[in-house]
Design a protein around this motif. Sequence first.
Motif, PDB file in Angstrom:
ATOM      1  N   PHE A 123     -23.943   7.987 -78.944  1.00 22.22           N
ATOM      2  CA  PHE A 123     -23.003   9.116 -78.889  1.00 22.22           C
ATOM      3  C   PHE A 123     -23.543  10.341 -79.621  1.00 22.22           C
ATOM      4  CE2 PHE A 123     -19.313  11.652 -79.947  1.00 22.22           C
ATOM      5  CZ  PHE A 123     -18.588  11.627 -78.763  1.00 22.22           C
ATOM      6  N   PRO A 124     -24.070  10.192 -80.861  1.00 20.21           N
ATOM      7  CA  PRO A 124     -24.511  11.400 -81.556  1.00 20.21           C
ATOM      8  C   PRO A 124     -25.981  11.755 -81.359  1.00 20.21           C
ATOM      9  CG  PRO A 124     -24.469   9.579 -83.106  1.00 20.21           C
ATOM     10  CD  PRO A 124     -24.025   9.032 -81.775  1.00 20.21           C
ATOM     11  N   ILE A 125     -26.842  10.802 -80.950  1.00 19.02           N
ATOM     12  CA  ILE A 125     -28.273  11.093 -80.969  1.00 19.02           C
ATOM     13  C   ILE A 125     -28.875  11.030 -79.577  1.00 19.02           C
ATOM     14  CG2 ILE A 125     -28.461  10.192 -83.310  1.00 19.02           C
ATOM     15  CD1 ILE A 125     -29.955   7.806 -82.181  1.00 19.02           C
ATOM     16  N   PHE A 126     -30.025  11.688 -79.438  1.00 20.93           N
ATOM     17  CA  PHE A 126     -30.662  11.810 -78.141  1.00 20.93           C
ATOM     18  C   PHE A 126     -31.267  10.481 -77.701  1.00 20.93           C
ATOM     19  CE2 PHE A 126     -31.610  16.589 -78.951  1.00 20.93           C
ATOM     20  CZ  PHE A 126     -30.251  16.831 -78.938  1.00 20.93           C
ATOM     21  N   PHE A 127     -31.521  10.395 -76.407  1.00 22.03           N
ATOM     22  CA  PHE A 127     -31.988   9.156 -75.780  1.00 22.03           C
ATOM     23  C   PHE A 127     -33.218   8.568 -76.469  1.00 22.03           C
ATOM     24  CE2 PHE A 127     -35.172   7.448 -72.855  1.00 22.03           C
ATOM     25  CZ  PHE A 127     -34.538   6.288 -72.447  1.00 22.03           C
ATOM     26  N   MET A 252     -25.214  14.663 -88.092  1.00 23.85           N
ATOM     27  CA  MET A 252     -24.863  15.808 -88.935  1.00 23.85           C
ATOM     28  C   MET A 252     -25.374  17.095 -88.294  1.00 23.85           C
ATOM     29  SD  MET A 252     -25.864  16.440 -92.925  1.00 23.85           S
ATOM     30  CE  MET A 252     -27.627  16.351 -92.601  1.00 23.85           C
ATOM     31  N   ASN A 253     -26.583  17.036 -87.764  1.00 29.48           N
ATOM     32  CA  ASN A 253     -27.168  18.203 -87.103  1.00 29.48           C
ATOM     33  C   ASN A 253     -26.369  18.603 -85.863  1.00 29.48           C
ATOM     34  OD1 ASN A 253     -28.877  19.263 -84.778  1.00 29.48           O
ATOM     35  ND2 ASN A 253     -30.311  19.568 -86.444  1.00 29.48           N
ATOM     36  N   THR A 254     -26.189  17.642 -84.948  1.00 30.48           N
ATOM     37  CA  THR A 254     -25.498  17.952 -83.694  1.00 30.48           C
ATOM     38  C   THR A 254     -24.025  18.277 -83.930  1.00 30.48           C
ATOM     39  OG1 THR A 254     -25.150  15.580 -83.336  1.00 30.48           O
ATOM     40  CG2 THR A 254     -27.050  16.575 -82.275  1.00 30.48           C
ATOM     41  N   GLY A 255     -23.422  17.586 -84.891  1.00 32.45           N
ATOM     42  CA  GLY A 255     -22.013  17.838 -85.199  1.00 32.45           C
ATOM     43  C   GLY A 255     -21.783  19.234 -85.745  1.00 32.45           C
ATOM     44  N   LEU A 256     -22.636  19.660 -86.690  1.00 25.36           N
ATOM     45  CA  LEU A 256     -22.504  20.999 -87.249  1.00 25.36           C
ATOM     46  C   LEU A 256     -22.708  22.060 -86.170  1.00 25.36           C
ATOM     47  CD1 LEU A 256     -24.361  20.660 -90.682  1.00 25.36           C
ATOM     48  CD2 LEU A 256     -21.945  21.171 -90.340  1.00 25.36           C
ATOM     49  N   ASN A 257     -23.695  21.829 -85.302  1.00 24.86           N
ATOM     50  CA  ASN A 257     -23.963  22.787 -84.233  1.00 24.86           C
ATOM     51  C   ASN A 257     -22.772  22.891 -83.274  1.00 24.86           C
ATOM     52  OD1 ASN A 257     -25.747  24.559 -82.640  1.00 24.86           O
ATOM     53  ND2 ASN A 257     -25.670  22.891 -81.149  1.00 24.86           N
ATOM     54  N   THR A 258     -22.194  21.735 -82.933  1.00 25.01           N
ATOM     55  CA  THR A 258     -21.040  21.728 -82.030  1.00 25.01           C
ATOM     56  C   THR A 258     -19.845  22.429 -82.658  1.00 25.01           C
ATOM     57  OG1 THR A 258     -21.779  19.643 -81.036  1.00 25.01           O
ATOM     58  CG2 THR A 258     -19.473  20.247 -80.724  1.00 25.01           C
ATOM     59  N   VAL A 269     -21.277  31.280 -90.076  1.00 24.31           N
ATOM     60  CA  VAL A 269     -21.726  30.115 -90.849  1.00 24.31           C
ATOM     61  C   VAL A 269     -23.169  29.745 -90.505  1.00 24.31           C
ATOM     62  CG1 VAL A 269     -20.996  28.342 -89.181  1.00 24.31           C
ATOM     63  CG2 VAL A 269     -21.007  27.811 -91.628  1.00 24.31           C
ATOM     64  N   LYS A 270     -23.617  30.092 -89.297  1.00 24.95           N
ATOM     65  CA  LYS A 270     -24.985  29.742 -88.905  1.00 24.95           C
ATOM     66  C   LYS A 270     -26.033  30.452 -89.756  1.00 24.95           C
ATOM     67  CE  LYS A 270     -24.108  28.492 -84.081  1.00 24.95           C
ATOM     68  NZ  LYS A 270     -24.458  28.743 -82.653  1.00 24.95           N
ATOM     69  N   GLU A 271     -25.643  31.543 -90.398  1.00 20.17           N
ATOM     70  CA  GLU A 271     -26.589  32.251 -91.263  1.00 20.17           C
ATOM     71  C   GLU A 271     -26.562  31.726 -92.696  1.00 20.17           C
ATOM     72  OE1 GLU A 271     -24.676  34.142 -88.923  1.00 20.17           O
ATOM     73  OE2 GLU A 271     -26.527  33.934 -87.749  1.00 20.17           O
ATOM     74  N   ARG A 279     -28.740  21.195 -91.215  1.00 14.31           N
ATOM     75  CA  ARG A 279     -29.195  21.017 -89.830  1.00 14.31           C
ATOM     76  C   ARG A 279     -30.663  20.625 -89.787  1.00 14.31           C
ATOM     77  NH1 ARG A 279     -28.054  24.332 -84.821  1.00 14.31           N
ATOM     78  NH2 ARG A 279     -28.812  22.328 -84.091  1.00 14.31           N
ATOM     79  N   THR A 280     -31.462  21.187 -90.689  1.00 16.95           N
ATOM     80  CA  THR A 280     -32.886  20.826 -90.736  1.00 16.95           C
ATOM     81  C   THR A 280     -33.055  19.366 -91.130  1.00 16.95           C
ATOM     82  OG1 THR A 280     -33.517  23.090 -91.313  1.00 16.95           O
ATOM     83  CG2 THR A 280     -35.107  21.351 -91.812  1.00 16.95           C
ATOM     84  N   LEU A 281     -32.265  18.901 -92.099  1.00 16.66           N
ATOM     85  CA  LEU A 281     -32.339  17.494 -92.495  1.00 16.66           C
ATOM     86  C   LEU A 281     -31.948  16.565 -91.342  1.00 16.66           C
ATOM     87  CD1 LEU A 281     -30.787  17.627 -96.093  1.00 16.66           C
ATOM     88  CD2 LEU A 281     -33.199  17.387 -95.480  1.00 16.66           C
ATOM     89  N   GLY A 282     -31.148  17.090 -90.399  1.00 20.30           N
ATOM     90  CA  GLY A 282     -30.715  16.291 -89.268  1.00 20.30           C
ATOM     91  C   GLY A 282     -31.579  16.431 -88.029  1.00 20.30           C
ATOM     92  N   GLU A 283     -32.615  17.268 -88.084  1.00 23.32           N
ATOM     93  CA  GLU A 283     -33.562  17.326 -86.966  1.00 23.32           C
ATOM     94  C   GLU A 283     -34.258  15.970 -86.855  1.00 23.32           C
ATOM     95  OE1 GLU A 283     -34.031  19.552 -84.754  1.00 23.32           O
ATOM     96  OE2 GLU A 283     -33.114  21.377 -85.546  1.00 23.32           O
ATOM     97  N   THR A 284     -34.492  15.507 -85.629  1.00 20.20           N
ATOM     98  CA  THR A 284     -34.971  14.137 -85.416  1.00 20.20           C
ATOM     99  C   THR A 284     -36.217  13.787 -86.229  1.00 20.20           C
ATOM    100  OG1 THR A 284     -34.005  14.112 -83.197  1.00 20.20           O
ATOM    101  CG2 THR A 284     -35.674  12.454 -83.668  1.00 20.20           C
ATOM    102  N   PRO A 285     -37.287  14.606 -86.225  1.00 20.18           N
ATOM    103  CA  PRO A 285     -38.471  14.220 -87.023  1.00 20.18           C
ATOM    104  C   PRO A 285     -38.174  14.106 -88.511  1.00 20.18           C
ATOM    105  CG  PRO A 285     -39.017  15.982 -85.477  1.00 20.18           C
ATOM    106  CD  PRO A 285     -37.523  15.859 -85.484  1.00 20.18           C
ATOM    107  N   VAL A 286     -37.366  15.035 -89.032  1.00 24.08           N
ATOM    108  CA  VAL A 286     -37.043  15.003 -90.466  1.00 24.08           C
ATOM    109  C   VAL A 286     -36.168  13.792 -90.783  1.00 24.08           C
ATOM    110  CG1 VAL A 286     -35.988  16.257 -92.390  1.00 24.08           C
ATOM    111  CG2 VAL A 286     -37.234  17.506 -90.609  1.00 24.08           C
ATOM    112  N   ALA A 287     -35.189  13.506 -89.926  1.00 21.74           N
ATOM    113  CA  ALA A 287     -34.306  12.354 -90.139  1.00 21.74           C
ATOM    114  C   ALA A 287     -35.099  11.048 -90.129  1.00 21.74           C
ATOM    115  CB  ALA A 287     -33.224  12.323 -89.059  1.00 21.74           C
ATOM    116  N   LEU A 288     -36.038  10.936 -89.202  1.00 27.56           N
ATOM    117  CA  LEU A 288     -36.865   9.722 -89.152  1.00 27.56           C
ATOM    118  C   LEU A 288     -37.805   9.637 -90.350  1.00 27.56           C
ATOM    119  CD1 LEU A 288     -37.717   9.498 -85.346  1.00 27.56           C
ATOM    120  CD2 LEU A 288     -36.350   7.884 -86.672  1.00 27.56           C
ATOM    121  N   LEU A 289     -38.347  10.769 -90.791  1.00 24.37           N
ATOM    122  CA  LEU A 289     -39.216  10.777 -91.974  1.00 24.37           C
ATOM    123  C   LEU A 289     -38.444  10.293 -93.195  1.00 24.37           C
ATOM    124  CD1 LEU A 289     -41.819  11.545 -93.489  1.00 24.37           C
ATOM    125  CD2 LEU A 289     -40.886  13.871 -93.713  1.00 24.37           C
TER     126      LEU A 289
END
Length: 467
Positions: A123-127, A252-258, A269-271, A279-289
Motif C-alpha cells: 500500500f505505501p511503497i513502490f513495487f 512517511m515520504n509518500t504520506g507527507l507528499n500526499t 510546508v514543502k519549503e 521526505r529525504t529519509l523516506g526516499e527508497t535508497p535512503v530508507a534501505l540504507l
Amino acid sequence: MTIEGWTQTLGAGPLLLIAGAAILVLLFLIIKLRMHALIALILISLATAFATGIPANQVVPVLINGFGTTLGTVALLVGLGAMLGRIVETSGGAKVLADYLIGVFGEKRAPFALGLASLIFGFPIFFDAGLVVMLPVVFAVAHRLGGGVLRYGLPAAGAFSVMHIFLPPHPGPVSASAFFDANIGLVTIAGLLVAIPTWYVTAYLFGLYTGKKLVLPVPEILGHASAEAESHPPRFRTVVGLLLLPLVLIFMNTGLNTLASSNVLPEGVKEEQWYQVLRTLGETPVALLISVLVAVFVLGSKRGKDAGAVEKLLESSLGPVCSVILITGAGGMFGGVLRTSGIGQALADVLGDLGIPLILAGFLISSILRIAQGSATVALTTTAGLIAPAVALAGLNGMQVAAMVIAVAAGSVVVSHVNDSGFWLVGRFFGMDVKTTLKTWTVMETLIGVMGFAIAAVIFLLAGVAG
C-alpha cells in the motif's frame, strides 16, 4: 530523452514495424541463439536507434541515458535490498518469519499469507522496493515447504503489482488523477474495489496454477542460513521490525507528499526544512540504507559477529545481483530508445480519435502505448493527457472519473515484455529465462490489466446509473 533540433519524420506505421521487428529479433537472439541478454539488448537497442532515424551522433548518448536512468532507480535499490535480504536470510530471520506465517495460516495457505502480507506492505511503497524487501521471506517459505518458487513468488509479486497500479499514493493513479481532476479518496475506493479481487484471481489463483505446472528451484541469490544461525535465530519481533522499517520510512515520504498535495498540510510546508528532511529519509535508497545499517547492528554486531565477517557477508550479496542490475538497465536502454524515437507521440496522434466509448479508449490507448515502448508511466501519462479534455467535457460524476483513472492505469500494465525493465527485474530475481518469464510474469500482468479494466468498466457503468 529529447534531442534538440531533431524531429522524427517516420509515421506511426513504420515506427511500429521497426519496434515489432526489434522485439522479434531480440527474442530470437536470446531464446534461439542463446545470446546473453545483456549483449542482445545492447545490440538491438543500437540497431533500433539507427533504424528509427535517431541522429548518429546522438545514438550512444540516447543508449547511455536510457541505461543510466534505469540504473539510477534500480542499482541502489537492488544492491541495498540484496544486502538487507542476505543479512535477514543468513541470520535465520527469514526462517523465523516463514515459520510464523506457516504456523498461523497453515502450509496450504502459505501462498495466500505471503500475498496478503504483500498487499499490506504494498500500500505505501513502490513495487520494486516492496518485492526486494519481501524476497527473503518468499524464498524461505519456498525452501521450507517445497513446490518451487513460483507458487509463492507470483502471489507476492502480483500483490505488489496491483497495489502499485491501482492505488494512491503510487505515482500512476496519482498522476492520472491530476490529469482528470479526480477525487483521490474516490480513486482509492475504486482502486481497492479493483485491486483485491484482481489480485485474488490473477495473482493468487494464477500463481497456484502456474506453480503446479512450472516447479522452478528457489534461487540462491540471497544465500542460506547456517545450521548454527537457524538454531539460534533472532526474535520474531526483531525481524518484523527490520522489514517494517524501510516500509515505514518510505510511507512517511509518500504520506507527507500526499498530504501536502491534497492541501491537508499548511500551504508552503514543502519549503520547510523538516518536511524536506523527513521526505529525504523516506526516499527508497535512503530508507534501505538506514535499514541495512540497523540490520548490521541488530543481526550482526549485537549478536557477536565481528566487523570483518559482516563486511564479507555484505560483499557476498552483491555478486549474484550484478547480472540483475545490468540486464535490467539494458532493458531500460531498449525502452528508452523506443521512447526517444517518438513512437509514443506518433501513436498518440493516430489513436486520438478512435470513436469508441471513452473508458475503453483510455484502456486501449494506454495498452498500445505500453506494449510499444515499455514504460507504464509514459503510457499512462501520455494517455491521460490525450483524453483529459474529453473527460472534462463528458459530464462524468466523481466515481466515473475515478473509474477512468483505474481503466487507464490498467492499460499501462498489460503485456510487460522485453522492453520493460520490470520484466527483467522479476525474471532474474526468480531465476527464470526469457521464455519462462513471458509465460508467467507477462501473462499475469496482462491478466491483471484486463481484469482491472473489466471491474473499472462495471464501476463506471454502475456509477453512471446511480448518478
